[in-house]
Each structure stands twice: as C-alpha cells, then as structure tokens.
Design a protein around this motif. Structure first.
Motif, PDB file in Angstrom:
ATOM      1  N   UNK A   4      -3.518 -37.257  -0.783  1.00 49.81           N
ATOM      2  CA  UNK A   4      -4.696 -36.705  -1.433  1.00 49.81           C
ATOM      3  C   UNK A   4      -5.830 -36.643  -0.414  1.00 49.81           C
ATOM      4  N   UNK A   5      -6.838 -35.859  -0.705  1.00 53.21           N
ATOM      5  CA  UNK A   5      -7.950 -35.718   0.235  1.00 53.21           C
ATOM      6  C   UNK A   5      -8.853 -36.950   0.178  1.00 53.21           C
ATOM      7  N   UNK A   6      -9.178 -37.473   1.321  1.00 53.11           N
ATOM      8  CA  UNK A   6     -10.024 -38.671   1.409  1.00 53.11           C
ATOM      9  C   UNK A   6     -11.085 -38.446   2.469  1.00 53.11           C
ATOM     10  N   UNK A   7     -12.239 -39.028   2.252  1.00 56.05           N
ATOM     11  CA  UNK A   7     -13.330 -38.867   3.210  1.00 56.05           C
ATOM     12  C   UNK A   7     -13.108 -39.748   4.430  1.00 56.05           C
ATOM     13  N   UNK A   8     -12.902 -41.019   4.177  1.00 55.07           N
ATOM     14  CA  UNK A   8     -12.785 -41.982   5.263  1.00 55.07           C
ATOM     15  C   UNK A   8     -11.333 -42.434   5.432  1.00 55.07           C
ATOM     16  N   UNK A   9     -10.919 -42.548   6.684  1.00 53.39           N
ATOM     17  CA  UNK A   9      -9.657 -43.206   7.000  1.00 53.39           C
ATOM     18  C   UNK A   9      -9.963 -44.297   8.024  1.00 53.39           C
ATOM     19  N   UNK A  10      -9.180 -45.340   7.980  1.00 53.11           N
ATOM     20  CA  UNK A  10      -9.426 -46.500   8.825  1.00 53.11           C
ATOM     21  C   UNK A  10      -8.151 -46.837   9.597  1.00 53.11           C
ATOM     22  N   UNK A  11      -8.347 -47.325  10.813  1.00 55.31           N
ATOM     23  CA  UNK A  11      -7.218 -47.787  11.624  1.00 55.31           C
ATOM     24  C   UNK A  11      -7.414 -49.266  11.946  1.00 55.31           C
ATOM     25  N   UNK A  38      -8.694 -33.567   5.783  1.00 52.10           N
ATOM     26  CA  UNK A  38      -8.970 -34.650   4.846  1.00 52.10           C
ATOM     27  C   UNK A  38      -7.728 -35.443   4.445  1.00 52.10           C
ATOM     28  N   UNK A  39      -6.555 -35.077   4.971  1.00 55.07           N
ATOM     29  CA  UNK A  39      -5.332 -35.797   4.605  1.00 55.07           C
ATOM     30  C   UNK A  39      -4.584 -36.367   5.810  1.00 55.07           C
ATOM     31  N   UNK A  40      -5.112 -36.252   6.993  1.00 54.90           N
ATOM     32  CA  UNK A  40      -4.335 -36.581   8.187  1.00 54.90           C
ATOM     33  C   UNK A  40      -5.220 -37.176   9.273  1.00 54.90           C
ATOM     34  N   UNK A  41      -4.640 -38.129  10.025  1.00 54.51           N
ATOM     35  CA  UNK A  41      -5.321 -38.697  11.183  1.00 54.51           C
ATOM     36  C   UNK A  41      -4.271 -39.187  12.165  1.00 54.51           C
ATOM     37  N   UNK A  42      -4.646 -39.225  13.429  1.00 50.16           N
ATOM     38  CA  UNK A  42      -3.775 -39.820  14.440  1.00 50.16           C
ATOM     39  C   UNK A  42      -4.557 -40.846  15.241  1.00 50.16           C
ATOM     40  N   UNK A  55       1.257 -54.359  15.161  1.00 55.93           N
ATOM     41  CA  UNK A  55       1.444 -53.415  14.070  1.00 55.93           C
ATOM     42  C   UNK A  55       0.134 -52.644  13.927  1.00 55.93           C
ATOM     43  N   UNK A  56       0.227 -51.334  13.860  1.00 53.21           N
ATOM     44  CA  UNK A  56      -0.957 -50.501  13.687  1.00 53.21           C
ATOM     45  C   UNK A  56      -0.890 -49.890  12.284  1.00 53.21           C
ATOM     46  N   UNK A  57      -1.986 -50.051  11.539  1.00 53.94           N
ATOM     47  CA  UNK A  57      -2.006 -49.624  10.142  1.00 53.94           C
ATOM     48  C   UNK A  57      -3.176 -48.691   9.886  1.00 53.94           C
ATOM     49  N   UNK A  58      -2.945 -47.689   9.067  1.00 50.09           N
ATOM     50  CA  UNK A  58      -4.051 -46.861   8.594  1.00 50.09           C
ATOM     51  C   UNK A  58      -4.305 -47.183   7.127  1.00 50.09           C
ATOM     52  N   UNK A  59      -5.516 -46.921   6.690  1.00 47.41           N
ATOM     53  CA  UNK A  59      -5.869 -47.169   5.298  1.00 47.41           C
ATOM     54  C   UNK A  59      -6.883 -46.140   4.829  1.00 47.41           C
ATOM     55  N   UNK A  60      -7.013 -46.038   3.497  1.00 46.00           N
ATOM     56  CA  UNK A  60      -7.999 -45.161   2.881  1.00 46.00           C
ATOM     57  C   UNK A  60      -8.674 -45.930   1.761  1.00 46.00           C
TER      58      UNK A  60
END
Lengths: 114, 113
Positions: B27-34, B73-77, B90-95
């Motif tokens: 889903x579309x999200x404003x913020x993503x976190x690593x 809004x749905x993807x990050x690297x 371990x590398x984790x992403x979150x929303x």
C-alpha cells in the motif's frame, strides 16, 4: 533459523504459567510505547502499544503496564504457550511531524518449557 | 497492517563489494524506515526515507555508506556500500501504521566475508 537472542537476557517459564517481561526506558518525553515479538528468522511483529497518558492496556492474553514515575514498562503474557517463545523488544517513540522514530530496548529472550 | 517484502532474504558477500536491498509495500505509505540489527542485538534506526526527498540519516550513519532510494510510495532500496565484516547484520525496513506503530518486513540477513 538464525537466532537474534544469543546475547540477550533470557526468561524461562513453564508452559501455562504467566510471563512478565520488563523494560526500562530512558526518555521521559516519550509519547508512546510498543512491544514487539521477534521470532527466529523473522522481522519484529507488533504486539501491543500504550500511550504515555495511560498506565495499563490489555489485549488478547497480553497486558502492558506503564509506570512513568520510574520509567518502567512491562509486558504480561497470560498462560504462556510454546508459540510465545521469541525475543521481545520494547520501543519508545517521541511523536514528531516528520516520521516517528522508534528507539528500541535491548530485548529479552522468552523460552517456554514444556 | 501493511504487507512488506524484502529482497534478498539473505546474502553472503565479499568485503569491498556493495549490496542493494529492496523493500516493497502493498500500500502507499509516506514514510519508510531502514534499521540494522547486529547479531544478538536490538534494532538501530539507520535512516528515514520520505518519497521525493533525500533520506534523513541518524547519527553514525552516512549517505555514502548507506545510500537510499525512494522512487515511489510503495518501494525503497538501501545499499550497503564497500562492505566489511562489521556490516554483517540483519537489515529491516518498516512503515508506519494508523497510529505511531511501525510494521516491519522480514529482514535481509547479510554476511560479509
């Protein structure tokens, strides 16, 4: 699977007993607190949260208690089951307008003995 | 809660090379976190990625080492550059969810030899 709890404090409980996992937080300005469960080889899973203006919140088999006077948070799990075995992290949040940053505690490994 | 996937799930890399980790949300999200989770440790925030702007890095993390892209809004690297064994984590992403809570992907387990 890979364990992330090799160096973490461990709590061992018998199946069916209640578990209490404790967390001391550092920032008295934190607005929000969250408990996460992380099973081996997986990402953290949201369990329950509590706002700083509350002192208790209950979910399904879980209760979170917040004592702001001593900056202490606890997670109580009723009737602990083998599936509850995992590492548990508390996290605190200071709400901002530009992305709320989680600060995680050190974690506790819960082992459920049959 | 959002469904988050990460690629690769694990990798073994040689020192001096770079690895790009992908994070996809349903889903579309404003913020993503690593985040980074070193062996036996808790999670540490690397950076916050807002679509259409440069990522904001936490103390101890720099863009040259951990460049981040957020093309939509749905993807990050997240790229781990010029790797050393100390980057094994371990590398984790979150929303963010509806409130202040965050939901995490399954993580990428990186071993650098």
């Amino acid at each position: 699977g890979e364990s992330v709890g090799l160096h973490l404090p461990t709590l061992s409980v018998q199946e069916g007993d209640n578990s209490i996992i404790n967390c001391a937080y550092s920032n008295s300005a934190s607005d929000y607190f969250i408990w996460y469960k992380q099973e081996s080889g997986k990402g953290p899973q949201f369990i329950i949260d509590i706002r700083s203006n509350m002192d208790k919140r209950q979910g399904q088999r879980v209760t979170v208690l917040l004592n702001k006077t001593v900056k202490h948070l606890s997670l109580q799990i009723a009737a602990t089951q083998p599936g509850d075995s995992a590492v548990y992290f508390c996290a605190e949040i200071v709400l901002t307008g530009g992305g709320n940053k989680l600060t995680f505690g050190t974690g506790t490994q819960l082992k459920v003995e049959l | 809660s959002a469904v988050i996937s990460q690629k690769p799930s694990r990798d073994i890399c040689q020192r001096g090379t770079s690895l790009t980790i992908q994070c996809q949300v349903d889903s579309q999200v404003t913020m993503m976190f690593w985040y980074r989770q070193q062996p036996g440790q808790s999670l540490t925030l690397i950076a916050t990625a807002n679509q259409g702007s440069e990522a904001t890095y936490e103390s101890g993390f720099v863009i040259d080492k951990f460049p981040i892209s957020r093309p939509n809004l749905t993807f990050s690297t997240l790229t781990v550059s010029n790797m050393s064994p100390e980057d094994s984590s371990i590398y984790l992403c979150s929303v963010e969810g509806q409130g202040a809570e965050q939901y995490f992907g399954p993580g990428t387990r990186l071993t650098v030899t």
